[in-house]
Design an enzyme around this catalytic site. Structure first.
Site, PDB file in Angstrom:
ATOM      1  CG  HIS A   1      -1.958   1.210   0.982  1.00  0.00           C
ATOM      2  ND1 HIS A   1      -3.330   0.873   1.444  1.00  0.00           N
ATOM      3  CD2 HIS A   1      -2.055   2.259   0.831  1.00  0.00           C
ATOM      4  CE1 HIS A   1      -3.985   1.809   1.268  1.00  0.00           C
ATOM      5  NE2 HIS A   1      -3.208   2.782   0.814  1.00  0.00           N
TER       6      HIS A   1
ATOM      7  CG  HIS B   1      -1.358   6.366  -2.444  1.00  0.00           C
ATOM      8  ND1 HIS B   1      -2.514   5.985  -3.227  1.00  0.00           N
ATOM      9  CD2 HIS B   1      -1.764   5.865  -1.119  1.00  0.00           C
ATOM     10  CE1 HIS B   1      -3.635   5.306  -2.606  1.00  0.00           C
ATOM     11  NE2 HIS B   1      -2.936   5.318  -1.326  1.00  0.00           N
TER      12      HIS B   1
ATOM     13  CG  HIS C   1      -0.381  15.345  -8.359  1.00  0.00           C
ATOM     14  ND1 HIS C   1      -1.612  15.649  -8.027  1.00  0.00           N
ATOM     15  CD2 HIS C   1      -0.043  14.171  -8.164  1.00  0.00           C
ATOM     16  CE1 HIS C   1      -2.149  14.071  -7.630  1.00  0.00           C
ATOM     17  NE2 HIS C   1      -0.971  13.249  -7.609  1.00  0.00           N
TER      18      HIS C   1
ATOM     19  CB  THR D   1      -4.140   8.538 -10.126  1.00  0.00           C
ATOM     20  OG1 THR D   1      -4.235   8.235  -8.454  1.00  0.00           O
ATOM     21  CG2 THR D   1      -5.710   8.646 -10.288  1.00  0.00           C
ATOM     22  N   PRO D   2      -3.238   7.372 -13.066  1.00  0.00           N
ATOM     23  CG  PRO D   2      -3.517   5.695 -14.853  1.00  0.00           C
ATOM     24  CD  PRO D   2      -3.792   6.194 -13.282  1.00  0.00           C
TER      25      PRO D   2
ATOM     26  N   GLY E   1      -8.392   8.429  -3.257  1.00  0.00           N
ATOM     27  CA  GLY E   1      -8.780   9.539  -3.298  1.00  0.00           C
ATOM     28  C   GLY E   1      -9.754   9.655  -2.088  1.00  0.00           C
TER      29      GLY E   1
ATOM     30  CD  GLU F   1      -9.085   6.483   3.555  1.00  0.00           C
ATOM     31  OE1 GLU F   1      -8.114   6.994   3.528  1.00  0.00           O
ATOM     32  OE2 GLU F   1      -9.517   6.437   2.347  1.00  0.00           O
TER      33      GLU F   1
ATOM     34  CG  ASP G   1      -1.770   5.747   2.920  1.00  0.00           C
ATOM     35  OD1 ASP G   1      -1.946   5.286   1.644  1.00  0.00           O
ATOM     36  OD2 ASP G   1      -2.467   6.021   3.630  1.00  0.00           O
ATOM     37  CG  ASP G   2       0.171   8.866   1.014  1.00  0.00           C
ATOM     38  OD1 ASP G   2       0.487   8.783  -0.169  1.00  0.00           O
ATOM     39  OD2 ASP G   2      -0.906   8.971   1.419  1.00  0.00           O
TER      40      ASP G   2
HETATM   41  P1  IMP Z   1      -0.721   9.336  -7.194  1.00  0.00           P
HETATM   42  O1  IMP Z   1      -2.031   8.381  -7.302  1.00  0.00           O
HETATM   43  O2  IMP Z   1       0.563   8.505  -7.421  1.00  0.00           O
HETATM   44  O3  IMP Z   1      -0.817  10.524  -7.806  1.00  0.00           O
HETATM   45  O4  IMP Z   1      -0.755   9.513  -5.443  1.00  0.00           O
HETATM   46  C1  IMP Z   1      -1.291  10.157  -4.857  1.00  0.00           C
HETATM   47  C2  IMP Z   1      -3.119   9.967  -4.759  1.00  0.00           C
HETATM   48  O5  IMP Z   1      -3.237   8.654  -4.089  1.00  0.00           O
HETATM   49  C3  IMP Z   1      -3.792  10.927  -3.951  1.00  0.00           C
HETATM   50  O6  IMP Z   1      -4.275  12.221  -4.953  1.00  0.00           O
HETATM   51  C4  IMP Z   1      -5.049  10.179  -3.575  1.00  0.00           C
HETATM   52  O7  IMP Z   1      -6.039  10.182  -4.660  1.00  0.00           O
HETATM   53  C5  IMP Z   1      -4.337   8.915  -3.297  1.00  0.00           C
HETATM   54  N1  IMP Z   1      -4.208   8.653  -2.052  1.00  0.00           N
HETATM   55  C6  IMP Z   1      -3.242   8.742  -1.169  1.00  0.00           C
HETATM   56  N2  IMP Z   1      -3.202   8.761   0.088  1.00  0.00           N
HETATM   57  C7  IMP Z   1      -4.511   8.491   0.303  1.00  0.00           C
HETATM   58  C8  IMP Z   1      -5.220   8.201   1.462  1.00  0.00           C
HETATM   59  O8  IMP Z   1      -4.928   8.278   2.708  1.00  0.00           O
HETATM   60  N3  IMP Z   1      -6.654   7.947   1.141  1.00  0.00           N
HETATM   61  C9  IMP Z   1      -7.273   7.960   0.096  1.00  0.00           C
HETATM   62  N4  IMP Z   1      -6.398   8.108  -1.144  1.00  0.00           N
HETATM   63  C10 IMP Z   1      -5.122   8.567  -0.979  1.00  0.00           C
HETATM   64 ZN    ZN Z   2      -3.724   4.835   0.627  1.00  0.00          ZN
END
Ligand code: IMP
Ligand code: ZN
Length: 344
Positions: free
Chosen positions: A16, A18, A72, A105-106, A173, A203, A284-285
């Site tokens: 998990h 992103h 981004h 996300t593309p 998202g 969430e 996550d992040d």
């Molecule tokens: P990306 O998809 O590589 O641009 O990563 C960032 C995106 O992941 C964000 O714009 C969200 O859509 C999604 N995201 C990241 N962390 C979370 C979270 O904790 N909950 C829901 N969506 C998340």
């Molecule tokens: Zn997440």
């Protein structure tokens, strides 16, 4: 071996993460320099310092979504997106991860189409030499409901072309925006085409949506905060989760730093662990939350008193929940070797 060393050295599986939330400060600075050299005007100079959320600030989960725009900006051209992918994978590799399902996300930008975005990540994963095994989960953003068909089509196309790289699709998202039912037909179509599905689920409290999601039987869910009755869920959805045995991707620091969970010790990890619900730790992040997968394992061990032998078996069990089935044996053999070598 002390706990720090154990957590860093044990082979770990990240399921998990992103991409744009995982950019470290040093990666962001490199991307910024690269864009400046290209002469691409970049507004992020001032904002990199704001790309963080900690337990001590007043930012909540909903604030996180505006932070992603900072990352981004830095990944808006194919070359910097490729660099971001490469550098992030190497950071996971250096942290002792042996397999990752990175998700993203593309996005269409002034410099590339959705397809070029996807192509860039896939080719970076396939062409660069890594010791970590990289796979991709394609994300659908709840805030962009009109993109769902187009992204699903791309996901299916790329899964057919590169089945060992593009392994899944996911819904993420802002959880306060959109309805799961809108995304269900596309996710069903993706699943029928062979993609595995994971959903950000629970969430925020939303018992109806959680029920719909669990009944869809995704291969995994993310977070699952508000499912147990003590955390804004109820007995019915909790039992549904326990019986389904759907693996839950748990991100301790993410939940604490977004204030979805008041503290590590109050995290629903312990309810899930004690109820034998399959779980896997994730970051996550890691950029926004200043963490790493080894740090998540260490915090888990310290907070919940998980001994080294059980901790490494958490990592071993994660092999059962990965989306690329042909890699399970190689990965579990690698973790079993580590267990045997260190008499764990
Ligand atoms: P990306 O998809 O590589 O641009 O990563 C960032 C995106 O992941 C964000 O714009 C969200 O859509 C999604 N995201 C990241 N962390 C979370 C979270 O904790 N909950 C829901 N969506 C998340
Ligand atoms: Zn997440």
């Amino acid at each position: 071996m002390n706990l720090d060393t154990l957590c860093r050295e044990m082979p770990k599986i990240e399921l998990h993460a992103h991409l744009n939330g995982s950019l470290s400060r040093s990666t962001m600075l490199s991307l910024q320099r690269y864009l400046a050299d290209l002469g691409i005007k970049d507004k992020t100079n001032v904002f990199i310092n704001e790309f963080q959320m900690s337990s001590g600030d007043s930012k909540t989960l909903l604030d996180a979504f505006s932070l992603f725009t900072i990352a981004h900006e830095l990944t808006s051209v194919p070359e910097s997106l490729a660099m971001a992918t490469d550098m992030t994978l190497r950071e996971f590799e250096e942290d002792g991860c042996c397999y990752i399902e990175l998700r993203s996300t593309p996005r269409q930008t002034p410099h590339m189409t959705h397809k070029q975005y996807l192509e860039t990540i896939v080719q970076t994963m396939r062409n660069e030499k890594f010791s970590i095994i990289p796979c991709l989960i394609i994300s659908i953003n709840r805030s962009s409901p009109n993109d769902v068909e187009m992204i699903t089509n791309l996901a299916i196309e790329y899964h057919r072309k590169y089945p060992d790289t593009v392994v899944g699709i996911e819904l993420s998202g802002n959880p306060a925006v959109g309805r799961f039912s809108h995304f269900l037909p596309s996710l069903t179509r993706a699943r029928e085409a062979g993609l595995k599905v994971t959903l950000h689920c629970g969430e925020i409290p939303n018992q109806q949506e959680i029920t719909e999601m669990l009944k869809f039987r995704p291969e995994r869910i993310g977070h699952g905060v508000c499912i147990h009755p003590n955390y804004g869920g109820n007995e019915e959805i909790w039992q549904l989760l326990c019986k389904s045995q759907i693996p839950v991707e748990l991100c301790l620091t993410s939940n604490v730093n977004t204030k979805s969970t008041p503290s590590y010790s109050a995290h629903h990890f312990k309810e899930l662990y004690n109820a034998n619900v399959p779980i896997v730790l994730g970051t996550d992040d890691k950029g926004i939350f200043a963490t790493s997968l080894s740090q998540e394992y260490r915090i888990c061990a310290e907070t919940f008193g998980i001994d080294p032998s059980k901790l490494v078996r958490l990592s071993l069990r994660a092999c059962d929940y990965i989306f690329s089935h042909d890699k399970k044996k190689t990965l579990s053999d690698r973790i079993l070797n580590f267990i045997n070598k260190n008499a764990l």
